[in-house]
Structures are given as structure tokens and as C-alpha cells.
Write a protein that holds these residues in place. Sequence first.
Motif, PDB file in Angstrom:
ATOM      1  N   ALA A 517       0.865  -1.260   0.187  1.00  0.00           N
ATOM      2  CA  ALA A 517       0.131  -0.070   0.090  1.00  0.00           C
ATOM      3  C   ALA A 517       0.840   1.268  -0.148  1.00  0.00           C
ATOM      4  O   ALA A 517       1.768   1.286   0.767  1.00  0.00           O
ATOM      5  CB  ALA A 517      -1.015  -0.103   1.363  1.00  0.00           C
ATOM      6  N   THR A 537       4.552  -4.099  -6.551  1.00  0.00           N
ATOM      7  CA  THR A 537       3.420  -3.309  -7.324  1.00  0.00           C
ATOM      8  C   THR A 537       2.753  -2.515  -6.174  1.00  0.00           C
ATOM      9  O   THR A 537       2.005  -3.072  -5.457  1.00  0.00           O
ATOM     10  CB  THR A 537       2.384  -4.255  -8.207  1.00  0.00           C
ATOM     11  OG1 THR A 537       3.374  -4.910  -8.930  1.00  0.00           O
ATOM     12  CG2 THR A 537       1.517  -3.416  -8.814  1.00  0.00           C
ATOM     13  N   ARG A 539       0.061   0.023  -4.676  1.00  0.00           N
ATOM     14  CA  ARG A 539      -1.176   0.622  -4.656  1.00  0.00           C
ATOM     15  C   ARG A 539      -1.545   1.603  -3.899  1.00  0.00           C
ATOM     16  O   ARG A 539      -1.097   1.554  -2.890  1.00  0.00           O
ATOM     17  CB  ARG A 539      -2.128  -0.426  -4.558  1.00  0.00           C
ATOM     18  CG  ARG A 539      -1.786  -1.723  -5.608  1.00  0.00           C
ATOM     19  CD  ARG A 539      -2.769  -2.841  -5.407  1.00  0.00           C
ATOM     20  NE  ARG A 539      -2.256  -4.162  -5.947  1.00  0.00           N
ATOM     21  CZ  ARG A 539      -2.315  -4.350  -7.110  1.00  0.00           C
ATOM     22  NH1 ARG A 539      -2.776  -3.438  -8.029  1.00  0.00           N
ATOM     23  NH2 ARG A 539      -1.496  -5.377  -7.757  1.00  0.00           N
ATOM     24  N   GLY A 542      -4.681   1.856   0.066  1.00  0.00           N
ATOM     25  CA  GLY A 542      -4.796   0.696   0.507  1.00  0.00           C
ATOM     26  C   GLY A 542      -4.657   0.741   2.085  1.00  0.00           C
ATOM     27  O   GLY A 542      -4.771  -0.569   2.682  1.00  0.00           O
TER      28      GLY A 542
END
Length: 574
Positions: A517, A537, A539, A542
Motif C-alpha cells: 500500500a 507493485t 497501490r 490501501g
Amino acid sequence: MTLSKRLLSLSLAALIAASAAPPVLAQPAVSAPPAKGGPTAMVAAAEPDAVDAGLKVLKAGGSAVDAAVAVQAVLGLEEPQSSGLGGGAFMTFYDAKTRKVTAYNGRETAPAGATAELFYGPDGKPMPKGQAIVGGRSAGVPGAIAMLHLAQSQHGKLAWKDLFGDAEHLAADGFHVPARMAAAAASRAPQASQPDAVAYFTKPDGTKIQAGEVMKNPAYAATLRRLAAEGPKAILEGPIAEQIIAKLHEGPYPSAMTLKDLASYRPKATPAVCRPFLAYTVCTPPAPSGGPAVLEGLGILARTDIAKHRNDVQGWYLFSQASRLMYADRDRYYGDPDFVSVPMEGLLAPDYLDARARLINPDKAGPPPGPGKPAGASVRAPDRTQEPGGTTHLVIVDKDGDAVSMTTTVESIFGDGKMVGGFFLNNQLTDFSFTGKDPDGAPAANAPAGGKRPRSSMAPAIVLDRQGRFVAGAGSPGGPSIIAFNLKVLVGLLAWKLPVQEAINLPNLIGFDTLYASEPARYPPGVVAGLAAKGVTVRGGGFGEGSGEQGIEMTPNGLRGGADPRREGVAKGY
Ligand code: GLU
């Protein structure tokens, strides 16, 4: 985290994403440090009126702890979604004369009658979090004020009774409603629709208070007058205590709390846990605070070359992997050390940290790491604790060099939404694991029990140099994300040598199990793609709650502060 809370944080994240260009990094010396003869005293906190109240106390000859009392009193009024008289706190205190760091534990405590099944519903299963957080049984005995009183009796210079003037005046004569408070009052958080919260935030015309409007809280002013005169007894004994008990016994999930539970609350003071990180020593409270988890994260990172990778792909990659290792251990082993053995020495032992650091693949992220097996660890169930947010951080340094780093909380926003004496009661016991055992019957370290204090993520930090002189104080709210937020500020400040404000502005990144996150818009160009190529990855949106990082550092030219642009804080000195 409730859905509405998530939406609130998502909209905050969207705001950040829309408004934030990647931060421009300056060398420490470039970002306008205070001129020689710069500030020697400073307050950093989440609301400007609270900071001003703290500065006034410092200017009147008060100590950092005196100022913390005044700051807390105003925060309870102007940021009631985050902290107050009905909540708990951890405080790390630096004594410049002795160069000793003390940890104060004002954590809320379960009533003597609480059991491991505290959050089981009538069907014999753990109840949904949404039900638990507004029920009376979610409240712990509040400890923030008793903790401040203990610290103030040891390190205060002014009289306790003289520390509440600004807060009382603002409550009696009116204060301007901060935007975050208005947004929380208007949110769909279940606490905001509890009868007490609705009554408090609704104007005579039936509409909710708006940011910038003037609001009064005469009940809070009256409570502060009692508190000034009587100390913590004003809320832990007598009529306010009776109202607390009556309130917590209302409704479908009543508390077992008694007047005796309130009257027998005791804050604790212990030596802080201090560990080396690069050229520094970082100190935090012991468990059940999240401090030692931050120290584990730093210990792992000290075994990498993160210092050479300021705000670049490899730097953030190493950070993300250390974060996963740190959380895996924290979630398995942390609880109240007065009730369960927390293998803290094992978790922070150099050979254990070496082994954890070796698990980081330098090239590409593998599957999520599990918890390790530190010396002294018992068999523990996987953790089932869920933590929503509602907390704040403050840092204060006084002219004698004493420093306070304090994280203070009512748990979720507005605690459980119930009010007594003009303040909200906490729902901190929802920081316990809802299930006491795993299917094999192994006990959870963070299972509820009578008299126990729930595990916390809060980790107020104080950093010293190797001679034991103050370097910085920092911390953040943010529910479970606190540990990663604090790790980031400390890495930014100590490994990447950024001024504290720039360390705070860095993107937040929480590596937890399979989740990364973060705040993608805050990275320098190319970092997000570079991380993705290494299997990380990131994001947005989150984590349950935006950070509210506050910090103060010592520079050759005086103190320099930083406040999180994601909230409403400021740092001011003189
Ligand atoms: N209740 C959490 C804890 O003590 C903090 C919640 C928050 O930061 O909002 O760890």
C-alpha cells in the motif's frame, strides 16, 4: 476499518494524489535551516491551536511535559476524532540532564471482568467489527490523562492546575471547527451517527457543524476545571466516573467495567527500549507499543545498503521487504508483556536481525515471508487483530533540551461515539484479537483478558546520537500502518539525511503480506515502474488511514520541525 472510514481515507488519498507533485529533495543544508540562534524550543502537533497552547506553556517557563498536557487538552477539543481525556497514550521522554529516555504507558486497560470471549456474539462467534466498535464493551479504562499526570509530577515545572487555561477558554468561549473534525462528524463512520455524537455535532437548525464555524463545548470546559483542580481523579473517580460506567453499561454489548476498574488504573513508567541504527540510537516504548517492531525494521535495514539509495528504486525496494518481515513478526508475537511473554530480546538480537535481513532477495520480491523463530518465542496463533484509525502524534522540545514524543488515541474516529463530560470514550479494546485461539488451540498473544492492555501500533520515537544527545523525535497515527509510517520517517531522516519535513513528505509505503500500500504519486519519476520490475507493485489507498507524522530534529542551528501535509498539523518554535 469501516467502509466509511475507508472512503474517507480514499478521498484523502485521492486529494493527495491530485495535489502532490513528487517531492523535491534537498540536501539537509539546502532546505532553509533556521539561522544561527534558531529555535531552542518547539511544538509539533496536529492542530494549530494546540501548538499555540503548548508554546504558551513553554514561554511561561513550562517543561516539554507541561506543554504536552496543554496540547492534549486542546486536541481533545479540536481533534476529538483522534484523542482526548477518554483515551490512552504512549509517551517517550528524553531527559537532557541525565540523557535517559523513559517510556510512559498510558494504554487503556480491559476491565477485570473481561474474558478472551470479550468480542464473541450470542452465536459464540467473533462479532462483526462494526458492531463491536460502538458497543460499551469496546472501551478500556482511559489512561492518557493519568499517564500525563504521572510524567508531569516527575518532569513538570509549572503547577498542573495552570496547564488547562487555553483549552478551557476555547471550550467555553468557542473555537473554529477544523476541517478534519467537520469531515469526520459528517462521515458515515458508525460512531458519527451515535446519539451523543449526533447531538454534539448538530446545530439548532438541524444541520451538522461546518469547518470554520465557531463551536463551544461548555461540558468540556467544566470537566477541564475539575481536572485542573483534582488531577486524573476528576475522571477516574466521582461523578464523571459514575457517568462513564452508566454510559458503558447501556446498549446491546455492555461493558463489564466498574468504578473500581476506573479508580485502580495505573500508568507505567519504564526505561525505553533503545537500539542502534547507523550512527544513532533509536528509543521507543516496549510492547504492547509497536515501538520494538519499528526497531526490528530499522535493525533489518541497517544490514542493507539502504543509506546509499536515497529515495530511489533500490532504497524503496529494501524498505518494502523489511516492512513485510517486520509486520510478520509483529503480528505473531506482540501482546501485553505483563500477560504473555513477548520475545523482544530475541526479535532484536543481532544474529536474528542478520537472519531476517538475509531473507531479502536483493533482486526480486518473493512470496510473503512468515514470522521467524526468535529466541524465547512461544507457539502463537496467527493474529486476527483488526485496527481502524483515530489517533494523533505530537513532539515537543523545551529550552532545557527535554523532549516528548507522544502518540495519543481514542482508537477509531470519535472512539465509540459515546460522550461523557464533553469528551468521547475510547473503543481501544477492539485492538485485541477478536479470536483468542487458532483452530489448533494455540493462544493468540493479543487475546483479551481482564486487566490486560491491548497491543498497539503506536511507537513514539526519540533518536539520540552515540553520546546520548537529542537528535530527533517523531511518530504518527495510522492504525497498523503507524509502524511503517514511523519506519519511513526515521529512514528518511537518519539514513537518507533529509530534513524532517522532507522525510515526512516522502511517500508512505506499507509492505504487508502480499500488499504494498502506498502513495504512487509521491515517488520521484521512474520509481514506481522500477519497483514493479522488482515484483513490488505499489497501490494507492490501501491503508486504513492517512498518516499524521510530526517530528522535530536538532540541527547545528537550532531545532527544525515538520508536520504532515496529509493532516492539519504545524510545527512552531521560538
Ligand atoms: N488503536 C491504534 C493503536 O493503538 C491506533 C489507531 C490509529 O492510529 O488510528 O495502535
